[in-house]
Design a protein around this motif. Structure first.
Motif, short mmCIF file in Angstrom:
data_model
loop_
_atom_site.label_atom_id
_atom_site.label_comp_id
_atom_site.label_asym_id
_atom_site.label_seq_id
_atom_site.Cartn_x
_atom_site.Cartn_y
_atom_site.Cartn_z
N THR A 202 2.54 -62.71 -7.36
CA THR A 202 3.57 -61.75 -6.94
C THR A 202 3.91 -60.79 -8.09
O THR A 202 4.74 -59.90 -7.92
CB THR A 202 4.86 -62.46 -6.49
OG1 THR A 202 5.45 -63.12 -7.62
CG2 THR A 202 4.57 -63.46 -5.40
N GLY A 203 3.27 -61.02 -9.26
CA GLY A 203 3.53 -60.17 -10.41
C GLY A 203 4.71 -60.61 -11.25
O GLY A 203 5.11 -59.91 -12.18
N LYS A 204 5.28 -61.76 -10.91
CA LYS A 204 6.45 -62.25 -11.66
C LYS A 204 6.02 -63.17 -12.79
O LYS A 204 4.90 -63.71 -12.80
CB LYS A 204 7.40 -62.99 -10.72
CG LYS A 204 8.00 -62.13 -9.62
CD LYS A 204 8.91 -62.95 -8.72
CE LYS A 204 9.50 -62.10 -7.60
NZ LYS A 204 10.36 -62.91 -6.69
N LEU A 205 6.92 -63.37 -13.77
CA LEU A 205 6.67 -64.30 -14.86
C LEU A 205 6.92 -65.73 -14.39
O LEU A 205 7.83 -65.98 -13.61
CB LEU A 205 7.58 -63.98 -16.05
CG LEU A 205 7.36 -62.63 -16.75
CD1 LEU A 205 8.41 -62.43 -17.84
CD2 LEU A 205 5.96 -62.56 -17.36
N VAL A 206 6.09 -66.64 -14.87
CA VAL A 206 6.27 -68.05 -14.52
C VAL A 206 7.54 -68.57 -15.19
O VAL A 206 7.73 -68.39 -16.39
CB VAL A 206 5.06 -68.88 -14.98
CG1 VAL A 206 5.28 -70.36 -14.68
CG2 VAL A 206 3.79 -68.38 -14.30
N LEU B 224 1.76 -73.77 -7.92
CA LEU B 224 3.07 -73.12 -8.02
C LEU B 224 3.01 -71.92 -8.96
O LEU B 224 3.51 -70.84 -8.63
CB LEU B 224 4.11 -74.13 -8.51
CG LEU B 224 5.53 -73.60 -8.75
CD1 LEU B 224 6.09 -72.98 -7.48
CD2 LEU B 224 6.44 -74.71 -9.25
N ALA B 225 2.39 -72.12 -10.12
CA ALA B 225 2.29 -71.04 -11.10
C ALA B 225 1.51 -69.86 -10.53
O ALA B 225 1.90 -68.70 -10.68
CB ALA B 225 1.62 -71.54 -12.37
N LYS B 226 0.39 -70.15 -9.84
CA LYS B 226 -0.44 -69.08 -9.29
C LYS B 226 0.31 -68.30 -8.22
O LYS B 226 0.21 -67.07 -8.15
CB LYS B 226 -1.73 -69.67 -8.70
CG LYS B 226 -2.73 -68.59 -8.26
CD LYS B 226 -4.02 -69.20 -7.79
CE LYS B 226 -5.05 -68.11 -7.51
NZ LYS B 226 -4.60 -67.09 -6.55
#
Length: 219
Positions: A55-59, A48-50
């Motif tokens: 996508t370049g977003k913060l976890v 999920l984190a990957k």
């Protein structure tokens, strides 16, 4: 002993975390390590984190919190732990309190490494790495190579990482002041914070930290 380690970038948290955990015989729980471990092991949280990071977003906080909760259930944390990089904001601090309450335990202390802002800028912006081996690290003031711009170990070119530039460091400090520093006040209201100076040699800071933690534990 259950400890949260906090301080601005460049305060030496990683170095002190390794030394403190060895002295206190407790595991070092770093969010960076947790992300790498979950991703490399292909856990559900890691996947999920990957997918989010790709996508370049913060976890999101909830993913980080879930990873920490899972890690704190491992057998090696039974006698304590040192959290490094978590909580990163007040929402995460509140979530950590809820997790520990659920486990029937509580923090013993929060160690705040204090460093003047200009010292932080000087420490990070002065770093130089070898292009051949990033483990060969120098500093324009504290650890100069024999020949300017050349690695003593292999003769490789020394360079400054883009995220070590003064502009980037000051941006990172702004983020720290806005997002992370408020957790110090949050924990101070609980009587958990001990602030020490992170200036001086690594040994001096370690001795200061150990003394502060033990004094706090005896209060």
């Amino acid at each position: 002993m259950r400890i949260v380690l906090v301080g601005p970038p460049g305060a030496g948290k990683g170095t002190q975390a390794e030394r403190l955990t060895k002295t206190l015989s407790i595991p070092h729980v770093s969010t960076g390590d947790l992300f790498r471990a979950n991703i490399s092991q292909g856990t559900e949280l890691g996947r999920l984190a990957k997918s989010i990071m790709d996508t370049g977003k913060l976890v999101p906080d909830e993913v980080t919190i879930a990873m920490v909760k899972d890690r704190l259930q491992h057998a090696d944390t039974e006698n304590g732990f040192l959290l490094d990089g978590f909580p990163r904001n007040t929402a995460q601090a509140v979530a950590l309190d809820e997790i520990l309450k659920e486990f029937g335990i509580a923090l013993d202390g929060v160690l705040d490494l204090e460093v003047p802002e200009e010292e932080v800028v000087g420490r990070i912006a002065g770093r130089r790495l070898c292009r051949n081996d990033s483990q060969h690290i120098y500093h324009v003031i504290y650890k100069q190579p024999a020949a300017e711009g050349v690695c003593d170990e292999c003769g490789g070119e020394l360079y400054q990482r883009s995220d070590d530039s003064e502009e980037t460091v000051r941006t990172r400090l702004e983020v720290y002041h806005t997002e992370t520093e408020p957790i110090i006040d949050y924990y101070r209201k609980q009587g958990l914070v001990t602030t020490i100076s992170a200036l001086g040699t690594v040994d001096e800071v370690t001795e200061r930290a150990i003394a502060a933690l033990r004094e706090n534990a005896n209060d």
